[in-house]
Design an enzyme around this catalytic site. Structure first.
Site, mmCIF file in Angstrom:
data_model
loop_
_atom_site.group_PDB
_atom_site.id
_atom_site.type_symbol
_atom_site.label_atom_id
_atom_site.label_comp_id
_atom_site.label_asym_id
_atom_site.label_seq_id
_atom_site.Cartn_x
_atom_site.Cartn_y
_atom_site.Cartn_z
ATOM 1 N N GLY A 56 -5.621 -10.698 2.862
ATOM 2 C CA GLY A 56 -4.570 -11.704 2.839
ATOM 3 C C GLY A 56 -5.085 -13.132 2.776
ATOM 4 N N HIS B 196 0.894 -1.168 0.000
ATOM 5 C CA HIS B 196 0.000 0.000 0.000
ATOM 6 C C HIS B 196 0.929 1.213 0.000
ATOM 7 C CE1 HIS B 196 -3.202 2.757 0.811
ATOM 8 N NE2 HIS B 196 -3.031 2.838 2.116
HETATM 9 P P1 NAD Z 1 -1.911 -6.759 9.872
HETATM 10 O O1 NAD Z 1 -2.324 -5.811 10.933
HETATM 11 O O2 NAD Z 1 -2.790 -7.902 9.532
HETATM 12 O O3 NAD Z 1 -0.488 -7.382 10.215
HETATM 13 C C1 NAD Z 1 0.578 -6.592 10.587
HETATM 14 C C2 NAD Z 1 1.688 -7.424 11.182
HETATM 15 O O4 NAD Z 1 2.694 -6.558 11.708
HETATM 16 C C3 NAD Z 1 1.258 -8.317 12.339
HETATM 17 O O5 NAD Z 1 2.013 -9.506 12.273
HETATM 18 C C4 NAD Z 1 1.657 -7.482 13.558
HETATM 19 O O6 NAD Z 1 1.885 -8.243 14.694
HETATM 20 C C5 NAD Z 1 2.939 -6.854 13.079
HETATM 21 N N1 NAD Z 1 3.277 -5.603 13.765
HETATM 22 C C6 NAD Z 1 2.422 -4.654 14.213
HETATM 23 N N2 NAD Z 1 3.092 -3.629 14.743
HETATM 24 C C7 NAD Z 1 4.413 -3.933 14.623
HETATM 25 C C8 NAD Z 1 5.601 -3.272 15.000
HETATM 26 N N3 NAD Z 1 5.572 -2.069 15.578
HETATM 27 N N4 NAD Z 1 6.776 -3.881 14.738
HETATM 28 C C9 NAD Z 1 6.815 -5.082 14.139
HETATM 29 N N5 NAD Z 1 5.708 -5.768 13.761
HETATM 30 C C10 NAD Z 1 4.519 -5.188 14.000
HETATM 31 O O7 NAD Z 1 -1.598 -5.858 8.578
HETATM 32 P P2 NAD Z 1 -2.044 -6.127 7.060
HETATM 33 O O8 NAD Z 1 -3.512 -5.897 6.942
HETATM 34 O O9 NAD Z 1 -1.448 -7.382 6.577
HETATM 35 O O10 NAD Z 1 -1.351 -4.869 6.339
HETATM 36 C C11 NAD Z 1 0.009 -4.884 5.947
HETATM 37 C C12 NAD Z 1 0.157 -3.969 4.750
HETATM 38 O O11 NAD Z 1 -0.602 -4.502 3.670
HETATM 39 C C13 NAD Z 1 -0.357 -2.555 4.970
HETATM 40 O O12 NAD Z 1 0.470 -1.672 4.251
HETATM 41 C C14 NAD Z 1 -1.725 -2.595 4.368
HETATM 42 O O13 NAD Z 1 -2.178 -1.320 3.944
HETATM 43 C C15 NAD Z 1 -1.480 -3.500 3.182
HETATM 44 N N6 NAD Z 1 -2.659 -4.169 2.624
HETATM 45 C C16 NAD Z 1 -3.532 -4.822 3.431
HETATM 46 C C17 NAD Z 1 -4.619 -5.461 2.872
HETATM 47 C C18 NAD Z 1 -5.579 -6.242 3.723
HETATM 48 O O14 NAD Z 1 -6.604 -6.669 3.198
HETATM 49 N N7 NAD Z 1 -5.357 -6.498 4.988
HETATM 50 C C19 NAD Z 1 -4.818 -5.438 1.483
HETATM 51 C C20 NAD Z 1 -3.873 -4.784 0.681
HETATM 52 C C21 NAD Z 1 -2.793 -4.150 1.265
#
Ligand code: NAD
Ligand code: MG
Length: 343
Positions: free
Chosen positions: A134, A108
């Site tokens: 995901g 993103h």
């Molecule tokens: P998520 O919240 O599901 O997962 C984030 C991960 O990071 C988790 O494992 C969490 O424990 C870890 N984390 C959180 N804070 C942390 C820190 N300070 N240090 C280290 N690790 C940490 O996030 P997501 O939804 O997978 O999103 C990740 C990226 O993907 C973002 O940029 C989001 O915009 C993008 N995205 C998400 C989706 C979706 O549907 N979820 C779709 C497209 C793009």
């Protein structure tokens, strides 16, 4: 019209010799890591100390390292952390290990578009953004399909950043479904606009206001819930499968006449003007600054608004009615079982 790229357009050799680090093992992280591994890519997962996801990732057959060690080993780093956390993690663990020719990837564009992260000029910066959650990125890959992806190049230090992004999208299954080129600005601005105006903000406000209007007029909350929330899925499924016209074909003539003659009174000139204001706040960076300040100061307002939502009568009546329809949440449980963990 956009050009849609497929597997035949991708050159896997671009990513075949790369050492990939996936930072984070949440919704996107688990899916990217597992799909890349099964596509034969050398992948490791970087997690913070004490992460509750470490066991899950290890049990799934992945190599788990600390954030710093993963970045030290890797020459392609994919940031799959919450958008609000990425800049701090980047400064502490990623930036110290970036070398000329390395690639920094995002799913993103938020942090790049709003200048929260700026990689050194000799590093490739690219985006591979699956257009789905995901668990679908993982499930469709396992089933032989994929989730469509947007790719973008923010910085092309090597001259191959775009080819590398396409190869990455291919390796997570995205090129089976279709890959469209965009820019960090277009992806970020349209994504924020969509979730604020239509998909999340617009929709939840529309449903809640409709429910409140019926309840205030003395109708039973259960009837209002079925009408304004439950039935929405049937309508959305029809639009998803057949477009707006196909949905209108399936509903009654009475419903269709009400739709055609009344919709503009709800989404009227004032609403459209407010949509433009919201888009302007996104484009100027005002929304990004507001959200980063809120997140960094402890999220007090965010949590209060979230709690208000949870305490709304529509949630109480909805929970009761859904408990009598257990088949509805069974679908959700299978979704949770395939998605990654937090922490
Ligand atoms: P998520 O919240 O599901 O997962 C984030 C991960 O990071 C988790 O494992 C969490 O424990 C870890 N984390 C959180 N804070 C942390 C820190 N300070 N240090 C280290 N690790 C940490 O996030 P997501 O939804 O997978 O999103 C990740 C990226 O993907 C973002 O940029 C989001 O915009 C993008 N995205 C998400 C989706 C979706 O549907 N979820 C779709 C497209 C793009
Ligand atoms: Mg989105």
């Amino acid at each position: 019209m956009a050009t849609v790229l497929y597997e035949k357009d991708a050159d896997r050799a671009q990513i075949a010799n790369r050492k990939v680090a996936i930072l984070g093992y949440g919704s996107q992280g688990h899916a990217h890591a597992l799909n890349l591994k099964e596509s034969g890519i050398d992948v490791r997962v970087g997690l913070r100390e004490g992460s509750s996801s470490a066991t899950k990732a290890t049990e799934a057959g992945l190599r788990v390292l600390s954030l710093g060690d993963a970045c030290a080993e890797a020459d392609l780093i994919m940031m799959l952390l919450p958008d609000t956390e990425q800049a701090d993690v980047y400064a502490a663990y990623v930036a110290p290990h970036l070398q000329a020719g390395d690639a920094l990837f995002f799913a993103h564009g938020f942090n790049v578009r709003f200048n929260l992260i700026s990689a050194p000029a000799e590093v490739d910066v690219a985006m591979v953004a699956p257009k789905g959650p995901g668990h679908l990125v993982r499930r469709t890959y396992v089933e032989g399909g994929g989730v469509p992806c947007l790719i973008a190049v923010g910085q092309d230090a090597t001259g191959h950043a775009g080819d590398l992004a396409l190869a990455y999208a291919d390796a997570i299954g995205g090129a089976r479904a279709g890959v469209i080129q965009t820019t960090f600005a277009e992806e970020t601005e349209t994504d924020l606009f969509g979730e604020q105006v239509v998909l999340c903000g617009g929709l939840t406000s529309l449903v809640t206001a409709g429910f409140e209007t019926l309840c205030e007029a003395g109708y039973q909350p259960e009837v209002a819930y079925f009408e304004c929330l439950h039935e929405l899925k049937l309508i959305v499924d029809l639009m998803y499968e057949e477009g707006i016209g196909g949905m209108r074909y399936s509903i009654s003539d009475t419903a269709e006449y009400g739709d055609l003659s009344r919709g503009d009174r709800i989404i009227n000139a004032d609403t459209r003007a407010e949509m433009k204001n919201i888009l302007a706040e996104i484009q100027s960076g005002a929304f990004a600054s507001e959200w980063m300040a809120e997140s960094r100061s402890g999220r007090g307002r965010f949590l209060a608004m979230e709690a208000d939502g949870q305490n709304h009568p529509i949630e109480k009546v909805g929970a009761e009615l859904r408990s009598m329809m257990p088949w509805i949440s069974q679908g959700r449980q299978s979704v949770q079982a395939t998605s990654g963990g937090q922490g």
